[in-house]
Scaffold this motif. Structure first.
Motif, short mmCIF file in Angstrom:
data_model
loop_
_atom_site.label_atom_id
_atom_site.label_comp_id
_atom_site.label_asym_id
_atom_site.label_seq_id
_atom_site.Cartn_x
_atom_site.Cartn_y
_atom_site.Cartn_z
N MET A 71 0.84 -1.19 0.00
CA MET A 71 0.00 0.00 0.00
C MET A 71 0.88 1.25 0.00
SD MET A 71 -3.30 -0.50 2.33
CE MET A 71 -4.68 -0.97 1.36
N LYS A 72 0.32 2.31 -0.54
CA LYS A 72 1.02 3.58 -0.63
C LYS A 72 0.29 4.63 0.20
CE LYS A 72 2.01 2.41 -5.40
NZ LYS A 72 1.70 2.73 -6.79
N HIS A 73 0.96 5.73 0.48
CA HIS A 73 0.34 6.86 1.17
C HIS A 73 0.05 7.96 0.16
CE1 HIS A 73 2.02 4.84 4.70
NE2 HIS A 73 1.05 5.44 5.35
N TYR A 74 -1.11 8.59 0.31
CA TYR A 74 -1.52 9.67 -0.58
C TYR A 74 -1.85 10.91 0.24
CZ TYR A 74 -1.75 6.29 -4.33
OH TYR A 74 -1.42 5.34 -5.27
N HIS A 75 -1.44 12.06 -0.28
CA HIS A 75 -1.71 13.36 0.34
C HIS A 75 -2.85 14.00 -0.44
CE1 HIS A 75 -0.97 17.65 1.27
NE2 HIS A 75 -0.71 17.15 2.47
N ILE A 76 -3.95 14.27 0.25
CA ILE A 76 -5.12 14.86 -0.38
C ILE A 76 -5.29 16.28 0.14
CG2 ILE A 76 -7.63 14.76 -0.61
CD1 ILE A 76 -5.78 11.60 0.06
N ALA A 104 -3.65 3.69 0.67
CA ALA A 104 -4.49 3.05 -0.34
C ALA A 104 -3.62 2.32 -1.35
CB ALA A 104 -5.35 4.10 -1.04
N ASP A 105 -4.27 1.44 -2.12
CA ASP A 105 -3.56 0.69 -3.15
C ASP A 105 -3.24 1.54 -4.38
OD1 ASP A 105 -3.44 -1.76 -1.78
OD2 ASP A 105 -5.48 -2.27 -2.42
N ASN A 106 -4.13 2.52 -4.67
CA ASN A 106 -3.93 3.35 -5.85
C ASN A 106 -4.64 4.69 -5.64
OD1 ASN A 106 -6.76 2.96 -6.56
ND2 ASN A 106 -6.14 0.93 -7.27
N GLU A 107 -4.47 5.60 -6.60
CA GLU A 107 -5.04 6.95 -6.46
C GLU A 107 -6.57 6.93 -6.44
OE1 GLU A 107 -5.19 11.27 -8.68
OE2 GLU A 107 -3.50 9.94 -9.13
N SER A 108 -7.16 6.08 -7.22
CA SER A 108 -8.62 6.00 -7.26
C SER A 108 -9.18 5.61 -5.89
CB SER A 108 -9.06 4.98 -8.31
OG SER A 108 -10.45 4.85 -8.33
N VAL A 116 -9.04 18.83 -4.10
CA VAL A 116 -8.35 19.69 -5.05
C VAL A 116 -7.22 18.91 -5.71
CG1 VAL A 116 -6.96 21.79 -5.30
CG2 VAL A 116 -8.92 21.77 -3.76
N SER A 117 -6.50 18.13 -4.90
CA SER A 117 -5.41 17.33 -5.46
C SER A 117 -5.22 16.07 -4.64
CB SER A 117 -4.11 18.12 -5.52
OG SER A 117 -3.64 18.39 -4.22
N CYS A 118 -4.65 15.08 -5.29
CA CYS A 118 -4.36 13.80 -4.65
C CYS A 118 -3.06 13.30 -5.27
CB CYS A 118 -5.49 12.81 -4.90
SG CYS A 118 -5.18 11.15 -4.25
N SER A 119 -2.04 13.13 -4.44
CA SER A 119 -0.76 12.68 -4.97
C SER A 119 -0.07 11.74 -3.99
CB SER A 119 0.14 13.88 -5.28
OG SER A 119 0.32 14.66 -4.12
N GLU A 120 0.69 10.83 -4.54
CA GLU A 120 1.44 9.89 -3.71
C GLU A 120 2.49 10.67 -2.93
OE1 GLU A 120 4.05 5.82 -4.21
OE2 GLU A 120 2.81 6.52 -5.90
N THR A 121 2.72 10.24 -1.69
CA THR A 121 3.65 10.94 -0.82
C THR A 121 4.49 9.95 -0.04
OG1 THR A 121 3.87 12.59 0.94
CG2 THR A 121 1.97 11.15 1.06
N LYS A 122 5.62 10.40 0.44
CA LYS A 122 6.46 9.59 1.32
C LYS A 122 6.08 9.81 2.78
CE LYS A 122 9.15 8.03 -1.94
NZ LYS A 122 9.02 6.68 -2.41
N GLU A 123 5.22 10.83 3.02
CA GLU A 123 4.78 11.12 4.39
C GLU A 123 4.05 9.92 4.97
OE1 GLU A 123 2.83 14.94 5.24
OE2 GLU A 123 3.19 15.38 3.12
N LYS A 124 4.27 9.70 6.23
CA LYS A 124 3.53 8.68 6.96
C LYS A 124 2.66 9.42 7.97
CE LYS A 124 6.12 4.99 5.65
NZ LYS A 124 6.12 4.91 4.25
N ASN A 125 1.60 8.80 8.41
CA ASN A 125 0.67 9.50 9.29
C ASN A 125 0.82 9.16 10.76
OD1 ASN A 125 -0.25 6.97 9.03
ND2 ASN A 125 -2.17 7.48 8.04
N GLY A 126 1.85 8.48 11.13
CA GLY A 126 2.12 8.23 12.54
C GLY A 126 1.19 7.26 13.23
#
Length: 71
Positions: free
Chosen positions: A1-6, A44-48, A14-24
């Protein structure tokens, strides 16, 4: 799974992009002001899927604050 910043404006994505940030540890992590989201980090598994989670999060938060809003 990947992390996404919305990023939101008026609880709309407004935007949704993959990020290296983790949410703790909190899934998902988000910040808001009286129910108005500014951003969220979701796993999530993907942007959708990330956009679906983000949309659901906005709906849930909006409903929560409407219930507590003395109108």
């Amino acid at each position: 799974m990947k992390h996404y910043h919305i990023v939101y404006a008026k609880n709309r994505i407004v935007s949704c992009s993959e990020t290296k940030e983790k949410n703790g540890g909190d899934e998902p992590y988000y910040e808001h002001n009286r129910g108005q989201l500014s951003f969220a980090i979701v796993k999530a598994d993907n942007e959708s899927q990330a956009r679906s989670i983000a949309k659901y999060l906005a709906i849930e938060l909006n409903q929560k604050f409407r219930q507590h809003d003395p109108a």
